[in-house]
Design a protein around this motif. Structure first.
Motif, PDB file in Angstrom:
ATOM      1  N   GLU A   1       0.793  -1.223  -0.189  1.00 47.73           N
ATOM      2  CA  GLU A   1      -0.119  -0.006  -0.013  1.00 47.73           C
ATOM      3  C   GLU A   1       0.848   1.121  -0.037  1.00 47.73           C
ATOM      4  OE1 GLU A   1      -4.181  -1.328   2.246  1.00 47.73           O
ATOM      5  OE2 GLU A   1      -2.456  -0.595   3.252  1.00 47.73           O
ATOM      6  N   ASP A   2       2.039   1.291   0.820  1.00 49.80           N
ATOM      7  CA  ASP A   2       2.921   2.131   0.764  1.00 49.80           C
ATOM      8  C   ASP A   2       3.863   2.474  -0.596  1.00 49.80           C
ATOM      9  OD1 ASP A   2       2.060   2.737   3.287  1.00 49.80           O
ATOM     10  OD2 ASP A   2       3.942   1.883   4.240  1.00 49.80           O
ATOM     11  N   ASP A   3       3.708   1.469  -1.610  1.00 46.40           N
ATOM     12  CA  ASP A   3       4.497   1.646  -2.826  1.00 46.40           C
ATOM     13  C   ASP A   3       3.493   2.318  -3.938  1.00 46.40           C
ATOM     14  OD1 ASP A   3       5.709   0.859  -5.249  1.00 46.40           O
ATOM     15  OD2 ASP A   3       6.499  -0.975  -4.319  1.00 46.40           O
ATOM     16  N   ASP A   4       4.008   3.409  -4.489  1.00 46.91           N
ATOM     17  CA  ASP A   4       3.308   4.314  -5.356  1.00 46.91           C
ATOM     18  C   ASP A   4       2.970   3.521  -6.635  1.00 46.91           C
ATOM     19  OD1 ASP A   4       3.179   6.423  -3.379  1.00 46.91           O
ATOM     20  OD2 ASP A   4       4.942   7.114  -4.367  1.00 46.91           O
ATOM     21  N   ARG A   5       3.775   2.459  -6.914  1.00 46.44           N
ATOM     22  CA  ARG A   5       3.599   1.654  -8.163  1.00 46.44           C
ATOM     23  C   ARG A   5       2.495   0.738  -8.169  1.00 46.44           C
ATOM     24  NH1 ARG A   5       9.367  -0.649  -8.274  1.00 46.44           N
ATOM     25  NH2 ARG A   5       8.791  -0.973  -6.168  1.00 46.44           N
ATOM     26  N   ILE A   6       1.766   0.637  -7.041  1.00 47.90           N
ATOM     27  CA  ILE A   6       0.713  -0.361  -6.903  1.00 47.90           C
ATOM     28  C   ILE A   6      -0.585   0.151  -6.847  1.00 47.90           C
ATOM     29  CG2 ILE A   6      -0.195  -2.140  -5.300  1.00 47.90           C
ATOM     30  CD1 ILE A   6       2.109  -3.256  -6.763  1.00 47.90           C
ATOM     31  N   ARG A   7      -1.417  -0.316  -7.384  1.00 47.41           N
ATOM     32  CA  ARG A   7      -2.967   0.235  -7.649  1.00 47.41           C
ATOM     33  C   ARG A   7      -3.892  -0.917  -7.350  1.00 47.41           C
ATOM     34  NH1 ARG A   7      -0.094   4.257  -7.839  1.00 47.41           N
ATOM     35  NH2 ARG A   7      -0.034   6.021  -8.829  1.00 47.41           N
ATOM     36  N   TYR A   8      -5.112  -0.554  -6.939  1.00 48.22           N
ATOM     37  CA  TYR A   8      -6.346  -1.368  -6.486  1.00 48.22           C
ATOM     38  C   TYR A   8      -5.792  -2.708  -5.835  1.00 48.22           C
ATOM     39  CZ  TYR A   8      -7.237   1.830 -10.431  1.00 48.22           C
ATOM     40  OH  TYR A   8      -7.160   3.043 -11.204  1.00 48.22           O
ATOM     41  N   LEU A   9      -5.161  -2.498  -4.523  1.00 49.10           N
ATOM     42  CA  LEU A   9      -4.912  -3.822  -4.072  1.00 49.10           C
ATOM     43  C   LEU A   9      -5.940  -4.345  -3.314  1.00 49.10           C
ATOM     44  CD1 LEU A   9      -2.166  -5.270  -3.087  1.00 49.10           C
ATOM     45  CD2 LEU A   9      -2.291  -4.032  -0.934  1.00 49.10           C
ATOM     46  N   TYR A  10      -6.216  -5.605  -3.676  1.00 45.26           N
ATOM     47  CA  TYR A  10      -7.088  -6.600  -3.214  1.00 45.26           C
ATOM     48  C   TYR A  10      -6.593  -7.785  -2.236  1.00 45.26           C
ATOM     49  CZ  TYR A  10     -10.564 -10.126  -2.527  1.00 45.26           C
ATOM     50  OH  TYR A  10     -11.491 -11.061  -2.145  1.00 45.26           O
ATOM     51  N   GLN A  11      -7.127  -7.675  -1.113  1.00 46.32           N
ATOM     52  CA  GLN A  11      -6.425  -8.909  -0.193  1.00 46.32           C
ATOM     53  C   GLN A  11      -7.635  -9.777   0.519  1.00 46.32           C
ATOM     54  OE1 GLN A  11      -6.120  -8.628   4.113  1.00 46.32           O
ATOM     55  NE2 GLN A  11      -3.714  -8.663   3.856  1.00 46.32           N
ATOM     56  N   ALA A  12      -7.357 -10.993   0.525  1.00 42.24           N
ATOM     57  CA  ALA A  12      -8.463 -11.831   1.362  1.00 42.24           C
ATOM     58  C   ALA A  12      -7.531 -13.136   1.831  1.00 42.24           C
ATOM     59  CB  ALA A  12      -9.329 -12.590   0.068  1.00 42.24           C
ATOM     60  N   LYS A  13      -8.082 -13.690   2.939  1.00 38.08           N
ATOM     61  CA  LYS A  13      -7.319 -14.683   3.771  1.00 38.08           C
ATOM     62  C   LYS A  13      -8.193 -15.995   3.666  1.00 38.08           C
ATOM     63  CE  LYS A  13      -5.524 -15.764   8.039  1.00 38.08           C
ATOM     64  NZ  LYS A  13      -5.150 -15.221   9.631  1.00 38.08           N
ATOM     65  N   THR A  14      -7.768 -16.983   3.408  1.00 33.92           N
ATOM     66  CA  THR A  14      -8.035 -18.271   3.067  1.00 33.92           C
ATOM     67  C   THR A  14      -7.435 -19.433   3.560  1.00 33.92           C
ATOM     68  OG1 THR A  14      -9.349 -17.358   1.102  1.00 33.92           O
ATOM     69  CG2 THR A  14      -9.275 -19.911   1.552  1.00 33.92           C
TER      70      THR A  14
END
Length: 216
Positions: free
Chosen positions: A54-67
């Motif tokens: 999330e702190d990396d300016d090169r990353i967009r629309y980060l989605y996370q899930a735990k399974t």
């Protein structure tokens, strides 16, 4: 089939695993027409990796899930990674793992001409090292857990233990450290390890009977 090690890549996943000292398993990255990259990956590391990305300016629309105790991610990266230098010449990625800033890349090459182009590209690209080239056999075209009758959780435990030096002499890590990396208890790790070892040894020593019920 060919296996490469990539060092010195400064893509978001390489940077994140270098700083956090974690392992990230990645699906083949998809390069869009605009030069951006669609990423899908997973790791046993959750909140720290999420914060890092999330702190990396090169990353967009980060989605996370735990399974099942493992975190899966999807995102858009504005940074094209070194992997695409090989993909653009015809290399078909089958597995991609980032660990401590480096990447292990395994995939298929169809035809000698394409293999030649892939190897030439690897030789001309800084940071890409060829580890091995081998022929694909029909019996090898199976997932590890299906080929050896182990569960995905057991495969993951074996992979982490091997990567972290648990089986080396002397050991480079202990059971508690491997369990922490997997985000499970020490007891759960040792149980998975024993069950996986029994399954593998049973495949090797077919004349020895296997006790029923050891499939967790």
């Amino acid at each position: 089939m060919a296996e490469f090690r990539i060092k010195g890549d400064n893509c978001p996943l390489a940077d994140a695993t270098r700083r956090l000292e974690v392992t990230v398993d990645t699906a083949p990255p998809l390069l869009r027409d605009d030069g951006n990259v669609l990423l899908r990956f997973s790791s046993s590391c959750g909140e720290e990796l999420t914060t890092e990305l999330e702190d990396d300016d090169r990353i967009r629309y980060l989605y996370q899930a735990k399974t099942d105790g493992r975190y899966t991610y999807r995102c858009l990266s504005l940074h094209r990674c070194v992997v695409h230098e090989l993909i653009s010449t015809g290399f078909m990625v089958e597995s991609l793992t980032y660990q401590n800033g480096s990447a292990i890349l395994t995939g298929a090459v169809v035809g000698n001409d394409i293999l030649k182009d892939v190897l030439e590209t690897a030789g001309q690209t800084v940071g890409i090292q060829l580890k091995r080239v081998y022929s694909m056999r029909p019996g090898n075209d199976e997932a590890v857990d299906k080929q050896w009758d182990i569960t995905p959780a057991q495969e993951e435990s074996l992979r982490y233990a091997l990567q972290m030096g648990y089986f080396q002499i002397p050991r480079q890590t202990n059971a508690e450290e491997v369990a922490d990396a997997l985000d499970i208890s020490k007891t759960a790790f040792l149980e998975r390890l024993r069950r996986a070892q029994e399954a593998l040894f049973s495949e090797v020593f077919t004349d020895v009977g296997r006790q029923p019920g050891n499939d967790k």
